[in-house]
Design an enzyme around this catalytic site. Structure first.
Site, mmCIF file in Angstrom:
data_model
loop_
_atom_site.group_PDB
_atom_site.id
_atom_site.type_symbol
_atom_site.label_atom_id
_atom_site.label_comp_id
_atom_site.label_asym_id
_atom_site.label_seq_id
_atom_site.Cartn_x
_atom_site.Cartn_y
_atom_site.Cartn_z
ATOM 1 C CD GLU A 22 -1.485 -2.452 1.583
ATOM 2 O OE1 GLU A 22 -2.222 -3.439 1.443
ATOM 3 O OE2 GLU A 22 -0.310 -2.561 2.034
ATOM 4 C CG MET A 79 13.242 -4.423 3.324
ATOM 5 S SD MET A 79 11.770 -5.383 2.956
ATOM 6 C CE MET A 79 10.530 -4.090 2.955
ATOM 7 N N GLY A 80 12.907 -2.722 -0.907
ATOM 8 C CA GLY A 80 12.832 -1.610 -1.843
ATOM 9 C C GLY A 80 13.471 -1.859 -3.189
ATOM 10 C CD GLU A 103 5.482 -2.987 -8.379
ATOM 11 O OE1 GLU A 103 5.441 -2.001 -7.619
ATOM 12 O OE2 GLU A 103 5.943 -4.085 -8.030
#
Length: 419
Positions: free
Chosen positions: A59, A307-308, A336
């Site tokens: 989110e 992460m990311g 994506e």
């Protein structure tokens, strides 16, 4: 009456809630920090502006384009983003740094939500997708804070669950000031649960407005070039019970394509170590992304334990399998990899993204596989057929481009509430 009973039960369950938090802290130490924020104390709360709630990582990423536009359009209004998980918190900090305030959303008890709203004094509250709590909505209504449910989605399964407690949730849904919903089918489900027709608009999914950062794509191209000429597929956002199936599928792929590389990205960071051990137990050689080392020619798996970096890792692959779909979790964001021009594979459980996956499947961009054997065959076929990959990738890009514009419609609705 139903909300009072809900509050009483929540209070009675608080010892169990705190024990669960402590248990999660053993597995993921970040859960042991910032407990005060879960009681509406502390945190970087910036009053008098825009409040956005994004429950976790997915989110937060979906909200990012909206938040960036709000920062541009309303530089005079501070923005505070709340979330529920440490991974979501880390993602928010990575995306925005000090541009926005940030805190955990407190537990859904009326006095805690009241305390948060008194500190925030927001001109509007924007809740991403369907992260609704009865006391949160009731206290926002009491404080005369307009509430937007943005990029709202509601699967048939979730709608049935809400119907079972309709006495509790109907007032909650009816109190929303505006619902920007992803599809017509979901709009009808919201209406059945109590949202007024005039308070609802089908805006589409803002996930279609995803655009990868060119610098990120260049990073992916540079990284991929250092791996040499080998076929690469990614299994992204995988869940417990799914990694084993993916690894067995990769073993089958390796029989036909011995130099194939699998990028395996677990959904939850607390599982990174366990998944790395599973790779070893499967007899496969692996390197972890967090090590900074490149996958050697004799290593068959790259574990994405950072992460990311998911979008960047997608951009390194030739074929994408989206997890949460070989086990009954309902799938994850198919847009994506589609926007990046990758052929997309999904398991049969995609109820969280029924409409989006249906659009991609109908266009020839997404293929549904029933089990690990079908997954292996599909990966092998696509890795061996560049023309098929290009056709599926082009179809996915076209679906994404044809459905863009939801972000602008959402921002227009927020502007009306801000006056």
């Amino acid at each position: 009456m139903a909300r009072r009973l809900y509050t009483l039960l929540f209070c009675l369950c608080m010892p169990l809630v705190l024990l669960r938090l402590l248990y999660r802290a053993i597995k993921a130490p970040a859960y042991a920090r910032r407990w005060s924020e879960r009681f509406a104390l502390g945190g970087d709360v910036r009053a008098g502006g825009i409040w956005v709630h994004a429950v976790s990582v997915g989110e937060s990423i979906a909200a990012a384009p909206m938040v960036r536009e709000l920062l541009k359009r309303y530089p005079e209004l501070p923005i505070t983003i709340t979330c529920m998980t440490p991974t979501g918190s880390e993602q928010i900090r990575k995306l925005f740094g000090g541009q926005v305030g940030h805190a955990y959303l407190p537990y859904d008890l009326p006095w805690l939500q009241r305390r948060l709203l008194r500190r925030l004094k927001p001109r509007v509250g924007i809740i991403m997708e369907t992260e609704l709590w009865p006391n949160l909505v009731a206290e926002a209504t009491r404080a005369e804070v307009p509430l937007v449910l943005a990029n709202a989605r509601l699967s048939e399964r979730s709608a049935r669950g809400y119907q079972r407690v309709s006495a509790l949730v109907r007032p909650m849904f009816a109190a929303l000031d505006w619902v920007a919903v992803q599809s017509q089918a979901e709009a009808l489900r919201f209406i059945k649960l109590g949202v007024a027709r005039e308070q609802l608009q089908v805006t589409g999914s803002i996930k279609f407005d995803f655009r990868a950062d060119p610098a990120l794509l260049q990073q992916a191209a540079d990284l991929r070039a250092r791996w040499g000429e080998r076929p690469v597929w990614i299994a992204a956002s995988t869940h417990a019970g799914e990694d084993e199936q993916v690894l067995r599928a990769h073993q089958a792929v390796l029989q036909a394509l011995p130099d194939a590389l699998l990028i395996l990205v677990p959904r939850h960071p607390e599982r990174f170590d366990a998944v790395a051990r599973q790779v070893q137990d499967a007899g496969l050689a692996a390197v972890r992304r967090s090590s900074g080392q490149l996958p050697a020619a004799d290593q068959q798996v790259l574990v994405g334990d950072t992460m990311g970096e998911l979008v960047m890792l997608y951009a390194c692959a030739d074929v994408a399998f989206v997890g949460g779909s070989l086990v009954p979790n309902g799938g994850h964001n198919y847009l994506e990899p589609a926007a990046l021009g990758l052929p997309v594979l999904s398991g049969p459980h995609r109820f969280n993204f029924t409409e989006i996956s249906g659009l991609l499947e109908g266009a020839g961009a997404l293929q549904v596989v029933s089990d690990e054997r079908a997954l292996a065959l599909a990966v092998q076929a696509l890795l061996g057929d560049e023309a098929a990959r290009e056709r599926a990738g082009a179809a996915g890009r076209a679906v994404v481009q044809d459905n863009q514009g939801a972000l602008e419609r959402l921002l227009s609705g927020i502007a009306r509430l801000l006056g």
